[in-house]
Design a protein around this motif. Sequence first.
Motif, PDB file in Angstrom:
ATOM      1  N   HIS A 244       8.951  -4.005 -12.720  1.00  0.00           N
ATOM      2  CA  HIS A 244       8.309  -5.194 -12.167  1.00  0.00           C
ATOM      3  C   HIS A 244       6.962  -4.866 -11.522  1.00  0.00           C
ATOM      4  CE1 HIS A 244      11.671  -7.949 -12.747  1.00  0.00           C
ATOM      5  NE2 HIS A 244      12.481  -7.005 -12.323  1.00  0.00           N
ATOM      6  N   ALA A 245       6.447  -3.686 -11.800  1.00  0.00           N
ATOM      7  CA  ALA A 245       5.209  -3.255 -11.132  1.00  0.00           C
ATOM      8  C   ALA A 245       4.104  -4.294 -11.314  1.00  0.00           C
ATOM      9  CB  ALA A 245       4.762  -1.906 -11.673  1.00  0.00           C
ATOM     10  N   GLY A 246       3.366  -4.515 -10.253  1.00  0.00           N
ATOM     11  CA  GLY A 246       2.276  -5.480 -10.292  1.00  0.00           C
ATOM     12  C   GLY A 246       2.666  -6.840  -9.750  1.00  0.00           C
ATOM     13  N   LYS A 247       3.964  -7.084  -9.675  1.00  0.00           N
ATOM     14  CA  LYS A 247       4.399  -8.394  -9.179  1.00  0.00           C
ATOM     15  C   LYS A 247       4.538  -8.391  -7.660  1.00  0.00           C
ATOM     16  CE  LYS A 247       7.413  -9.400 -13.116  1.00  0.00           C
ATOM     17  NZ  LYS A 247       8.818  -9.604 -13.463  1.00  0.00           N
ATOM     18  N   PRO A 248       4.397  -9.566  -7.066  1.00  0.00           N
ATOM     19  CA  PRO A 248       4.756  -9.671  -5.649  1.00  0.00           C
ATOM     20  C   PRO A 248       6.286  -9.672  -5.517  1.00  0.00           C
ATOM     21  CG  PRO A 248       4.072 -11.815  -6.472  1.00  0.00           C
ATOM     22  CD  PRO A 248       3.888 -10.839  -7.600  1.00  0.00           C
TER      23      PRO A 248
ATOM     24  N   VAL B 276       5.236   0.890   1.105  1.00  0.00           N
ATOM     25  CA  VAL B 276       5.306   1.055  -0.351  1.00  0.00           C
ATOM     26  C   VAL B 276       6.622   0.497  -0.884  1.00  0.00           C
ATOM     27  CG1 VAL B 276       5.517   2.748  -2.224  1.00  0.00           C
ATOM     28  CG2 VAL B 276       3.854   3.132  -0.388  1.00  0.00           C
ATOM     29  N   LEU B 277       6.524  -0.274  -1.963  1.00  0.00           N
ATOM     30  CA  LEU B 277       7.717  -0.751  -2.660  1.00  0.00           C
ATOM     31  C   LEU B 277       7.555  -0.429  -4.140  1.00  0.00           C
ATOM     32  CD1 LEU B 277       8.127  -4.357  -1.122  1.00  0.00           C
ATOM     33  CD2 LEU B 277       9.432  -2.306  -0.515  1.00  0.00           C
ATOM     34  N   THR B 278       8.481   0.311  -4.700  1.00  0.00           N
ATOM     35  CA  THR B 278       8.356   0.585  -6.132  1.00  0.00           C
ATOM     36  C   THR B 278       9.435  -0.146  -6.932  1.00  0.00           C
ATOM     37  OG1 THR B 278       9.851   2.450  -6.644  1.00  0.00           O
ATOM     38  CG2 THR B 278       7.815   2.966  -5.426  1.00  0.00           C
ATOM     39  N   ALA B 279       9.085  -0.469  -8.154  1.00  0.00           N
ATOM     40  CA  ALA B 279      10.020  -1.061  -9.118  1.00  0.00           C
ATOM     41  C   ALA B 279       9.310  -1.003 -10.457  1.00  0.00           C
ATOM     42  CB  ALA B 279      10.373  -2.492  -8.737  1.00  0.00           C
ATOM     43  N   ASN B 280       9.574   0.021 -11.219  1.00  0.00           N
ATOM     44  CA  ASN B 280       8.776   0.243 -12.439  1.00  0.00           C
ATOM     45  C   ASN B 280       8.773  -0.943 -13.387  1.00  0.00           C
ATOM     46  OD1 ASN B 280       8.375   2.691 -11.269  1.00  0.00           O
ATOM     47  ND2 ASN B 280       8.626   3.864 -13.161  1.00  0.00           N
TER      48      ASN B 280
ATOM     49  N   ASP C 263       5.402 -11.775   3.962  1.00  0.00           N
ATOM     50  CA  ASP C 263       4.411 -10.999   3.212  1.00  0.00           C
ATOM     51  C   ASP C 263       4.907  -9.578   3.013  1.00  0.00           C
ATOM     52  OD1 ASP C 263       2.384 -12.828   2.677  1.00  0.00           O
ATOM     53  OD2 ASP C 263       1.739 -12.740   4.777  1.00  0.00           O
ATOM     54  N   LEU C 264       4.774  -9.087   1.803  1.00  0.00           N
ATOM     55  CA  LEU C 264       5.221  -7.743   1.474  1.00  0.00           C
ATOM     56  C   LEU C 264       4.216  -7.128   0.516  1.00  0.00           C
ATOM     57  CD1 LEU C 264       9.028  -8.362   0.885  1.00  0.00           C
ATOM     58  CD2 LEU C 264       8.077  -6.727   2.519  1.00  0.00           C
ATOM     59  N   PRO C 265       4.119  -5.805   0.506  1.00  0.00           N
ATOM     60  CA  PRO C 265       3.229  -5.175  -0.480  1.00  0.00           C
ATOM     61  C   PRO C 265       3.707  -5.489  -1.894  1.00  0.00           C
ATOM     62  CG  PRO C 265       4.207  -3.525   1.021  1.00  0.00           C
ATOM     63  CD  PRO C 265       4.802  -4.843   1.366  1.00  0.00           C
ATOM     64  N   ASP C 266       2.818  -5.617  -2.827  1.00  0.00           N
ATOM     65  CA  ASP C 266       3.209  -5.799  -4.223  1.00  0.00           C
ATOM     66  C   ASP C 266       3.964  -4.573  -4.726  1.00  0.00           C
ATOM     67  OD1 ASP C 266       2.068  -8.261  -4.279  1.00  0.00           O
ATOM     68  OD2 ASP C 266       0.386  -7.726  -5.585  1.00  0.00           O
ATOM     69  N   LEU C 267       4.764  -4.783  -5.734  1.00  0.00           N
ATOM     70  CA  LEU C 267       5.524  -3.679  -6.315  1.00  0.00           C
ATOM     71  C   LEU C 267       4.604  -2.764  -7.124  1.00  0.00           C
ATOM     72  CD1 LEU C 267       8.488  -5.934  -7.346  1.00  0.00           C
ATOM     73  CD2 LEU C 267       8.636  -4.036  -5.711  1.00  0.00           C
ATOM     74  N   VAL C 268       4.852  -1.482  -7.038  1.00  0.00           N
ATOM     75  CA  VAL C 268       4.095  -0.514  -7.847  1.00  0.00           C
ATOM     76  C   VAL C 268       5.080   0.385  -8.588  1.00  0.00           C
ATOM     77  CG1 VAL C 268       2.126  -0.480  -6.256  1.00  0.00           C
ATOM     78  CG2 VAL C 268       4.008   1.150  -5.947  1.00  0.00           C
ATOM     79  N   THR C 269       4.594   1.154  -9.532  1.00  0.00           N
ATOM     80  CA  THR C 269       5.471   2.122 -10.200  1.00  0.00           C
ATOM     81  C   THR C 269       5.682   3.320  -9.284  1.00  0.00           C
ATOM     82  OG1 THR C 269       3.637   3.326 -11.186  1.00  0.00           O
ATOM     83  CG2 THR C 269       4.536   1.487 -12.467  1.00  0.00           C
ATOM     84  N   VAL C 270       6.708   4.066  -9.568  1.00  0.00           N
ATOM     85  CA  VAL C 270       6.972   5.287  -8.801  1.00  0.00           C
ATOM     86  C   VAL C 270       5.742   6.197  -8.876  1.00  0.00           C
ATOM     87  CG1 VAL C 270       8.402   7.365  -8.662  1.00  0.00           C
ATOM     88  CG2 VAL C 270       9.457   5.158  -9.192  1.00  0.00           C
ATOM     89  N   GLU C 271       5.143   6.246 -10.048  1.00  0.00           N
ATOM     90  CA  GLU C 271       4.012   7.140 -10.252  1.00  0.00           C
ATOM     91  C   GLU C 271       2.791   6.712  -9.436  1.00  0.00           C
ATOM     92  OE1 GLU C 271       5.881   5.676 -12.671  1.00  0.00           O
ATOM     93  OE2 GLU C 271       7.087   7.478 -12.999  1.00  0.00           O
ATOM     94  N   GLU C 272       2.580   5.421  -9.330  1.00  0.00           N
ATOM     95  CA  GLU C 272       1.417   4.924  -8.583  1.00  0.00           C
ATOM     96  C   GLU C 272       1.538   5.090  -7.071  1.00  0.00           C
ATOM     97  OE1 GLU C 272       0.401   1.024 -11.458  1.00  0.00           O
ATOM     98  OE2 GLU C 272       1.787   0.921  -9.758  1.00  0.00           O
TER      99      GLU C 272
END
Lengths: 351, 351, 351, 351
Positions: free
Chosen positions: C40-44, C34-38, C56-65
């Motif tokens: 930039h969420a949704g971006k690679p 898991v990588l979060t960055a509110n 290759d890395l997981p896409d960024l998600v929000t803390v909440e997601e």
Amino acid sequence: MAEKIRIGVLGASGYTGADLVRLALRHPNMEIAVLTANSHAGKPMRAVFKHFAHVDLPDLVTVEEADWGSVDAVFCGLPHGTTHTITREIFASYPDVKIIDMSADFRLRDPAIYQEWYNVEHTATDIQPEAVYGLTEVYRDEIRDARLIACPGCYPTAVLLSLIPLAKARLIDASDIVIDAKSGVSGAGRGLKENTLFCEAGEGLSPYAVGKHRHMAEIEQEVGLAAGIADLRVNFTPHLIPMSRGELCTSYVKLAAQTTAEDLRDQLVETYANEPFVTVAEEGVLPQTQMVRGSNYVVVNVVPDRIPGRAIVISTLDNLVKGSAGQAVQNFNVAYGIEETTGIEQLPLFP
Amino acid sequence: MAEKIRIGVLGASGYTGADLVRLALRHPNMEIAVLTANSHAGKPMRAVFKHFAHVDLPDLVTVEEADWGSVDAVFCGLPHGTTHTITREIFASYPDVKIIDMSADFRLRDPAIYQEWYNVEHTATDIQPEAVYGLTEVYRDEIRDARLIACPGCYPTAVLLSLIPLAKARLIDASDIVIDAKSGVSGAGRGLKENTLFCEAGEGLSPYAVGKHRHMAEIEQEVGLAAGIADLRVNFTPHLIPMSRGELCTSYVKLAAQTTAEDLRDQLVETYANEPFVTVAEEGVLPQTQMVRGSNYVVVNVVPDRIPGRAIVISTLDNLVKGSAGQAVQNFNVAYGIEETTGIEQLPLFP
Amino acid sequence: MAEKIRIGVLGASGYTGADLVRLALRHPNMEIAVLTANSHAGKPMRAVFKHFAHVDLPDLVTVEEADWGSVDAVFCGLPHGTTHTITREIFASYPDVKIIDMSADFRLRDPAIYQEWYNVEHTATDIQPEAVYGLTEVYRDEIRDARLIACPGCYPTAVLLSLIPLAKARLIDASDIVIDAKSGVSGAGRGLKENTLFCEAGEGLSPYAVGKHRHMAEIEQEVGLAAGIADLRVNFTPHLIPMSRGELCTSYVKLAAQTTAEDLRDQLVETYANEPFVTVAEEGVLPQTQMVRGSNYVVVNVVPDRIPGRAIVISTLDNLVKGSAGQAVQNFNVAYGIEETTGIEQLPLFP
Amino acid sequence: MAEKIRIGVLGASGYTGADLVRLALRHPNMEIAVLTANSHAGKPMRAVFKHFAHVDLPDLVTVEEADWGSVDAVFCGLPHGTTHTITREIFASYPDVKIIDMSADFRLRDPAIYQEWYNVEHTATDIQPEAVYGLTEVYRDEIRDARLIACPGCYPTAVLLSLIPLAKARLIDASDIVIDAKSGVSGAGRGLKENTLFCEAGEGLSPYAVGKHRHMAEIEQEVGLAAGIADLRVNFTPHLIPMSRGELCTSYVKLAAQTTAEDLRDQLVETYANEPFVTVAEEGVLPQTQMVRGSNYVVVNVVPDRIPGRAIVISTLDNLVKGSAGQAVQNFNVAYGIEETTGIEQLPLFP
């Protein structure tokens, strides 16, 4: 005692505006009357630029608050597209005021091309015909009587001073020019952008705006005029370099028949023999930004390529001085009949 | 038209010498008559420093070849220990020539201390009593009539301008001073050393000469004199910083009883109220080298420490200008009765 | 094949988070889940940090997601004050998850002091007692079993590793310490601020947060503990240096009676004899940031001052590695019973 | 436990040698047995490179003292022209030793061309036919069995990886290529030269060796081979950039008939689909040195030019890693049948 001309600076909180202020403060014929910066209005200049801690300056005001009747000349250091209205207004209401525009708004002779490259509607196209392209060494006579001087972009200044004489004399094939340009980070302005943070721009180098940098339009316009070629296209590829000031353009050109790199250099030597700010480096000496930092000088030279029929033309300047504020002062001097070197005689700062 | 004083520069191929030449070229009362650089003798100056490509200068000659009879003033930019003989000779043979020495050779009043720190025999101790310590703001009156002016080191200039007024007024305990100093790489000179290569000094920072930097002797001498303490010792610890110009000294001082950081600041404000080159930053504004780059200005300020009874005194200057060539020109102006700011009014170059 | 521990990184779009990701990608026992960055969420991740173009890395998600049930360990690289709630929640809901916090939120043992320095209410004070101060070399045993590890600030890591052994052994007077600290610009983070632009931070140096930098609180807490002094106060003065990475602290200390600088150095040599990441430089060799760039190493040394009774203690590290992400990995290794040097054995990058 | 191959490094006191040592120290199959550096013989490596303070290494010896019987592989990091004899000797006397040469001595297939460009007599032309040009991605099969691997220069590696596939596929007109190259200062080596001092190279940029840089010969040789053109000539113009590591080449190419920039990019994507170290950036993403610093990665991309029939090919790498020591390790891995990425998997260091 020198007579003082009262000046106003539109956009004094950017690097270009600040460098204009730096030069104006020591110019014997200038008195700074108005400084605008909408986002910092009300603040003293020293709060916005700490290197002005030593001097007294008018506080910053908004463009709207500024009293244009109190100035004799206006320098504009705002971004393109933001000053059509105010420029037009000053131009119309204050016929004695000369406007020296460091923005891109009046550089392109054809409004359609402006629109294409800058992607904004130009709302002052009616005064465009009054604008003189402020490349001093080329348009000095026109600048003398101009009321609206459109100072060239930093890259175009470097490129055009080296290529116009060659194109005019038909020494190069102007339809086959590759310009690899390199600029320090101040060229990107003082706006907050991730790619100009110290940690992002430092210790690294990146091409940018490849194939679409707006300065290309100016270069094409002016080289095309010099060469007598309509719709000229050049390859212009800029790179961001980890230094604050300075710009160097390496132009790869195809020689006209029977022409040598030496002929090109001779042409530049002849063209600039009496110019105070354009230095043709000695034969074999390569221009480098260290030769011009903080000064209004340009250095150019031509180097033979080992590929027959080609040559390399190099030019360098300080993007904030000869590439912007310094050339603006030079044009001011010409327009007001002051000795052209006044206030911009500083030698380069090295190291 | 300003009257010209013919100057000679000993050691024009170092950074200090070059910056003196840069300033002299635009000084209305100076005419550069002689430039020496033994290792480059015979060359034009533009071959040694490319940023002089734009101007005409006398070719470099050896110290021995120089005609000292042709000059009115001599600036010395050579390393310590190399110019005792020539300085003594010029001093003896040309009584009308004033010598403005940027080397360390005549800064220390006591030859024994010179010997101890510099580890060379001083062969001109007989003229040491004639030397005036060239910290302009403190010794202006003595400089006016001096024939031999020993300009302070760059660090001492920064430190002393901030601490002497405080020590004189007994506002600090001069026997408990810690000075953490930071300098750009030009302070190390133009000699070829591995640690000043771009790849070694860049992107990194290193303390050096800890506990033994020679500028300590000057600081102790002058703060001691101001405080009336013999054999004063200070802690002085320099660091090499990845920038070309600029110096900042952070001095940690113990307050005298009943004294506050504000009292210290007030003292500096009062002392420097009419000084053209010393700026006391506004309350709460921290001096930084960006405020002085390329200029003859010094910025000082005092900040309260959260530890009771202590304060932090910060001062910054450009090591090659106010820390060397600029102060030399300032002293020249004083010594020749010229307006003190002549030729060194340039504002800082930022960015 | 090494067993993989799934990790999540809170705040992967900052420099600290990115350096953690860099190390994690090559750590044989980590799998990034898991990588979060509110913002930039949704971006690679490669769109946010271009140097990850190769992996290759997981896409960024929000803390909440983020699905915290999918990870075994959480690294937190967010600014202080933003993660009390999420940390508390993860701590409560996932008893098997270990949290390695690189923010400042759990470093200060006394919530009142946190409040005083950070000026925000701490909403997770109930789990503060569970937090272990993650200075590996000092609290290794406690880290082994901790569920919440509060990694020290970058400056405190440098300072404490050099001063704690001296304070513990009563070799210095802990109540009289002046720490002059210098940091590269990455210490200021990736947020857009004018003073960290290339043109503002480059070719210049500035003190900042003088007398009020928050890392002071940690230093006082831990040196106080080591010295057995309640309410200890130190002088801590940071400076911003034109380089990206690296930090150097010069501490001016008063020696205990009968103690020499050599005794201090001996104490450090003894303390760190078997530590993989702390190097006591050879006698007379001055630590410099070039010794540690890009690595998890710390270099310390002690230098005698010429003032009797005083010594100079110097320590240096890479603020993003041993000063943050590297030490976090080191603590992870300790907490999970993995060989302590795993994944952080990289040697410094020079030049 | 991995089997260890004993290595010797000729010229360990240069930047290339040191970076090889940095990589070798963490390579699971390497054991450093011999380090030579004639000018520093007798010293420990940590005295010559301070970033090795943390590790144990053999003391430096002279080339003459080295026991070549004690090693299995030799890396050569000495300047061209200095190692013909020793390489020949090792080649002849130790048939089991593989030599991985990072110098320029065996890169040019035709000794006459070597002589012309390097201006020294080649005294080991008899073993030239044994040399394999060590551009791993192109000559992997030949490297596998080679005893003498001539690693390419840093610029050629960047240029060739981007142009060879295009020339081979006849997608570009190889006889009309302009390569504008930019390199960090480490490319100039650790020798003491005025132009690589911090104050000279910093905050400035300069073209150098225009029309005569020796890497041109390699580029012409290999692009010529790929394109099937004898005596190919290219324009190659390098510039010195104020950063330590990193190199970026902007190549201006003429497209073959019916070919688009997209075709070029597709070709690169296909060619490098399975290569671990060559990344074709996403469409529209411009390669920049920040993507590769400290790593063995290369990033390439193709951008359309607005001039019809032309395209811009950009490639970037770290000159000391993929441009030298990293590629040498990669070739070592290939030659010894080790997994190719071993020891060089480090991700770029950013910021």
